[in-house]
Motif scaffolding. Structure first.
Motif, PDB file in Angstrom:
ATOM      1  N   PRO A  46     -12.797 -33.124  28.016  1.00 38.95           N
ATOM      2  CA  PRO A  46     -12.508 -33.895  26.807  1.00 38.95           C
ATOM      3  C   PRO A  46     -11.683 -35.141  27.135  1.00 38.95           C
ATOM      4  O   PRO A  46     -10.825 -35.109  28.026  1.00 38.95           O
ATOM      5  CB  PRO A  46     -11.706 -32.912  25.942  1.00 38.95           C
ATOM      6  N   ALA A  47     -11.929 -36.191  26.391  1.00 40.95           N
ATOM      7  CA  ALA A  47     -11.245 -37.461  26.654  1.00 40.95           C
ATOM      8  C   ALA A  47      -9.734 -37.333  26.534  1.00 40.95           C
ATOM      9  O   ALA A  47      -8.988 -38.033  27.236  1.00 40.95           O
ATOM     10  CB  ALA A  47     -11.758 -38.529  25.692  1.00 40.95           C
ATOM     11  N   ASP A  48      -9.269 -36.425  25.678  1.00 42.02           N
ATOM     12  CA  ASP A  48      -7.828 -36.267  25.497  1.00 42.02           C
ATOM     13  C   ASP A  48      -7.218 -35.253  26.460  1.00 42.02           C
ATOM     14  O   ASP A  48      -6.025 -34.935  26.356  1.00 42.02           O
ATOM     15  CB  ASP A  48      -7.519 -35.852  24.050  1.00 42.02           C
ATOM     16  N   TYR A 113     -16.961 -17.389  19.815  1.00 43.27           N
ATOM     17  CA  TYR A 113     -15.619 -17.785  20.224  1.00 43.27           C
ATOM     18  C   TYR A 113     -14.866 -18.291  19.000  1.00 43.27           C
ATOM     19  O   TYR A 113     -15.358 -19.177  18.290  1.00 43.27           O
ATOM     20  CB  TYR A 113     -15.672 -18.876  21.290  1.00 43.27           C
ATOM     21  N   ASN A 114     -13.698 -17.730  18.757  1.00 41.91           N
ATOM     22  CA  ASN A 114     -12.869 -18.140  17.629  1.00 41.91           C
ATOM     23  C   ASN A 114     -11.542 -18.644  18.174  1.00 41.91           C
ATOM     24  O   ASN A 114     -10.685 -17.858  18.590  1.00 41.91           O
ATOM     25  CB  ASN A 114     -12.648 -16.976  16.662  1.00 41.91           C
ATOM     26  N   GLN A 115     -11.369 -19.946  18.178  1.00 40.15           N
ATOM     27  CA  GLN A 115     -10.190 -20.559  18.785  1.00 40.15           C
ATOM     28  C   GLN A 115      -8.891 -20.117  18.109  1.00 40.15           C
ATOM     29  O   GLN A 115      -7.839 -20.061  18.747  1.00 40.15           O
ATOM     30  CB  GLN A 115     -10.316 -22.083  18.728  1.00 40.15           C
ATOM     31  N   ILE A 120      -2.019 -19.699  22.387  1.00 43.84           N
ATOM     32  CA  ILE A 120      -1.841 -21.096  21.997  1.00 43.84           C
ATOM     33  C   ILE A 120      -1.927 -22.053  23.184  1.00 43.84           C
ATOM     34  O   ILE A 120      -2.403 -23.189  23.046  1.00 43.84           O
ATOM     35  CB  ILE A 120      -0.516 -21.288  21.222  1.00 43.84           C
ATOM     36  N   TYR A 121      -1.498 -21.634  24.369  1.00 46.37           N
ATOM     37  CA  TYR A 121      -1.592 -22.508  25.540  1.00 46.37           C
ATOM     38  C   TYR A 121      -3.040 -22.889  25.809  1.00 46.37           C
ATOM     39  O   TYR A 121      -3.354 -24.055  26.043  1.00 46.37           O
ATOM     40  CB  TYR A 121      -0.990 -21.829  26.767  1.00 46.37           C
ATOM     41  N   GLU A 122      -3.928 -21.889  25.771  1.00 48.03           N
ATOM     42  CA  GLU A 122      -5.345 -22.180  25.989  1.00 48.03           C
ATOM     43  C   GLU A 122      -5.885 -23.077  24.892  1.00 48.03           C
ATOM     44  O   GLU A 122      -6.683 -23.980  25.142  1.00 48.03           O
ATOM     45  CB  GLU A 122      -6.150 -20.877  26.040  1.00 48.03           C
ATOM     46  N   ARG A 123      -5.496 -22.827  23.673  1.00 45.74           N
ATOM     47  CA  ARG A 123      -5.986 -23.594  22.537  1.00 45.74           C
ATOM     48  C   ARG A 123      -5.635 -25.076  22.664  1.00 45.74           C
ATOM     49  O   ARG A 123      -6.439 -25.953  22.348  1.00 45.74           O
ATOM     50  CB  ARG A 123      -5.378 -23.026  21.257  1.00 45.74           C
ATOM     51  N   LEU A 124      -4.430 -25.340  23.154  1.00 41.82           N
ATOM     52  CA  LEU A 124      -3.958 -26.719  23.214  1.00 41.82           C
ATOM     53  C   LEU A 124      -4.301 -27.416  24.524  1.00 41.82           C
ATOM     54  O   LEU A 124      -4.520 -28.632  24.542  1.00 41.82           O
ATOM     55  CB  LEU A 124      -2.436 -26.758  22.995  1.00 41.82           C
ATOM     56  N   ARG A 125      -4.343 -26.672  25.623  1.00 43.85           N
ATOM     57  CA  ARG A 125      -4.436 -27.299  26.944  1.00 43.85           C
ATOM     58  C   ARG A 125      -5.814 -27.197  27.590  1.00 43.85           C
ATOM     59  O   ARG A 125      -6.142 -27.989  28.466  1.00 43.85           O
ATOM     60  CB  ARG A 125      -3.403 -26.671  27.887  1.00 43.85           C
TER      61      ARG A 125
END
Length: 294
Positions: A46-48, A113-115, A120-125
């Motif tokens: 991802p670009a971000d 897959y349900n984010q 939370i670390y995986e969700r954000l990073r």
């Protein structure tokens, strides 16, 4: 949907573990039938999240399929693919494989897959959601049948009997991360048993839960690349594999995992990054061939 004919009749029963660095790509082959479990790390990010600019293996995987699993017309047919869980080092390359004009996938096993449930670390990073969406979109766009719930489901691939474990989505995994959702595959043929453990760990005691249910195996794909929280001693002692494969290099296996495998279990160890992949012949007592990923 892509449709190809003129299938070559390959003879033999093999499991191929490709060299995709510290990521997983496994091909099961049985007398002209092929299936793929995971597809290695991808080059997209991802670009971000520029820190996820990892080395991808999409071309390596596609080239291997086209060289080693092709029909007489130069195409490849995969009876099924399985994405063990929504991490890029397992399903990142699938969109490239599925969209390849010379590769046809007939069926896919992919848990939803349900984010919102994930640590939370995986969700954000990490890019779990992105790689999951890419794989599922590719399957839909190519008209591939998708099975999303398949715990303890059985199927066949040529002469192999295949059983899936941990094939239903767990809820509320925010404490543990997506690895506890990893599917485990048991492949059986000719009195020999191979267990492909994906990234299964024991944080939710899944190794304890599944060990007695599965029992002894001849070949084990070690869970989570030889990293901690997988490969509990009870799991390894119960499975008692004669041969173990780690999709990684030996130097990256954690010492206590390697010690349990080689000293306590006395399993013969192969590391895909060091052997440049390895293939086992199930017709010849798991005779190994190394340096397959050329």
């Amino acid at each position: 949907m892509k449709n190809h004919t003129d299938k070559i009749v390959f003879m033999g029963n093999f499991i191929h573990f490709l060299n995709t660095g510290a990521s997983d790509c496994i091909i099961i082959e049985s007398n002209g039938h092929f299936a793929m479990i995971d597809a290695g790390e991808d080059s997209d990010f991802p670009a971000d999240k520029p820190y996820l600019n990892y080395m991808g293996y999409e071309d390596t995987v596609c080239n291997y399929l086209l060289k080693n699993c092709c029909n007489t017309d130069g195409t490849v047919t995969l009876d099924f693919v399985l994405g063990t869980h929504a991490h890029s080092d397992h399903i990142g390359g699938f969109d490239t494989v599925i969209n390849h004009p010379l590769i046809t996938v007939k069926k896919a096993y992919l848990k939803p897959y349900n984010q919102k449930n994930v640590f939370i670390y995986e969700r954000l990073r990490w890019d779990n959601q992105e790689v999951y969406n890419q794989m599922k979109d590719a399957l839909i766009n190519n008209g591939v049948e998708i099975t999303e719930s398949f715990d303890e489901a059985c199927t066949t691939l040529g002469d192999f009997e295949i059983t899936f474990f941990n094939g239903n989505c767990k809820k509320h995994i925010f404490k543990y991360g997506e690895n506890i959702n990893s599917v485990v595959v048991l492949a059986e043929y000719n009195g020999r048993r191979a267990l492909l453990a994906g990234d299964l760990n024991n944080k939710a005691f899944d190794e304890y839960r599944l060990a007695n249910q599965i029992g002894n195996v001849d070949l084990l794909k070690v869970g989570h690349h030889g990293y901690p929280f997988s490969s509990s001693l009870h799991w390894l002692k119960t499975l008692a594999p004669k041969v173990s494969v780690v999709c990684n290099s030996e130097k990256r296996i954690y010492p206590h995992i390697k010690y349990k495998l080689t000293k306590i279990i006395k399993s013969t160890l192969f590391c895909t990054a060091d052997t440049n992949g390895v293939k086992f012949d199930f017709d010849k007592a798991l005779e190994p061939t190394i340096n397959i990923t050329k």
